[in-house]
Write an enzyme that holds these catalytic residues in place. Structure first.
Site, short mmCIF file in Angstrom:
data_model
loop_
_atom_site.label_atom_id
_atom_site.label_comp_id
_atom_site.label_asym_id
_atom_site.label_seq_id
_atom_site.Cartn_x
_atom_site.Cartn_y
_atom_site.Cartn_z
N CYS A 115 1.01 -1.27 0.31
CA CYS A 115 -0.40 0.02 0.12
C CYS A 115 0.69 1.43 -0.21
O CYS A 115 1.65 1.68 -1.09
CB CYS A 115 -0.81 -0.02 0.96
SG CYS A 115 -2.47 1.46 0.69
N HIS A 209 -3.33 -5.11 1.00
CA HIS A 209 -3.14 -5.49 1.79
C HIS A 209 -2.99 -6.94 2.11
O HIS A 209 -3.96 -7.05 2.38
CB HIS A 209 -4.43 -5.06 3.32
CG HIS A 209 -3.83 -3.39 3.22
ND1 HIS A 209 -3.13 -3.13 4.08
CD2 HIS A 209 -4.54 -2.12 2.82
CE1 HIS A 209 -3.06 -1.19 4.17
NE2 HIS A 209 -3.19 -1.42 3.12
N GLU A 211 -1.84 -8.79 4.06
CA GLU A 211 -1.33 -8.62 6.06
C GLU A 211 -3.56 -9.37 6.68
O GLU A 211 -3.12 -10.27 7.64
CB GLU A 211 -0.81 -8.41 6.83
CG GLU A 211 -1.75 -6.90 6.56
CD GLU A 211 -1.63 -5.67 5.74
OE1 GLU A 211 -2.26 -4.92 5.99
OE2 GLU A 211 -1.11 -6.11 4.49
#
Length: 228
Positions: A115, A209, A211
């Site tokens: 990002c 993202h 994660e």
């Protein structure tokens, strides 16, 4: 068993963070980032903002680097006037992460920008940003989802060859590409969703993202390159 590579992850530095009975300044990172590295086979090392001149010594101890998400990059770094919708700058973090990126590229260790990290990679290589785009977030504090399509023949496509839905929360994007960067994935509206270096070490930026998802393939590619 082969040693797990050390992967540094840049962090926030925030004032007045509360936990338990404490309210103190803190270096922090959403847990998804180190968990992602650990699940993909690496050892996660958190890197709080530091003096930029220490970046080379820091990177020298790493096998790979993740530049994490966070606030908007200050437009001065790409020669632009701030848009009213651009958030307040974090100058210390900008300086530290730009130095980390430069040191990682010079040393030739694998690098993943997530990002803001992708946007900062583009800026570090002389590129610019679109300061506001619509439709790439959920409601405030909630990740949206949208499909991204890989560009055949790229590093990203080698890791994730099919179109996938990804969690995203960003309102800025790549405009002019930096030196030796190419797009490696797009959103349906034409927004560049991933970039990578055409020369040098394994270097990839993704606008979403990972994660916040279960797909480990991008970070496993980083770990594999770091282990090599």
């Amino acid at each position: 068993m082969a040693a797990r590579p050390f992967i540094g992850i840049s962090t926030y530095a925030e004032a007045g963070v509360a936990w338990g009975v404490w309210r103190l300044d803190a270096a922090l990172l959403p847990a998804g980032y180190p968990l992602l590295v650990q699940r993909a086979g690496g050892l996660a090392v958190m890197l709080p903002p530091d003096a930029p001149e220490r970046a080379a010594d820091t990177v020298a101890r790493l096998d790979g680097l993740v530049v994490s998400g966070g606030p908007d990059v200050e437009p001065v770094h790409y020669g632009a006037v701030p848009d009213p919708r651009t958030g307040p700058p974090d100058r210390a973090r900008d300086a530290w992460e730009l130095a980390l990126i430069g040191a990682a590229l010079k040393r030739g260790i694998p690098l993943l920008g997530i990002c803001r990290g992708m946007q900062l990679l583009n800026v570090a290589l002389g590129g610019t940003l679109v300061q506001h785009v619509e439709g790439h977030t959920g409601v405030p504090g909630t990740f949206g989802r949208h499909p991204v399509k890989p560009v055949p023949g790229t590093l990203y496509a080698a890791a994730v060859p099919e179109q996938t839905d990804v969690p995203a929360y960003h309102h800025q994007a790549v405009d002019r590409l930096g030196r030796n960067l190419i797009p490696s994935a797009y959103a349906e509206d034409g927004t560049i969703e991933a970039v990578e270096l055409t020369t040098g070490p394994w270097t990839l930026g993704v606008q979403w993202h990972p994660e916040m998802a279960e797909d480990l393939r991008v970070v496993r590619a980083l770990i594999a390159s770091a282990a090599a």
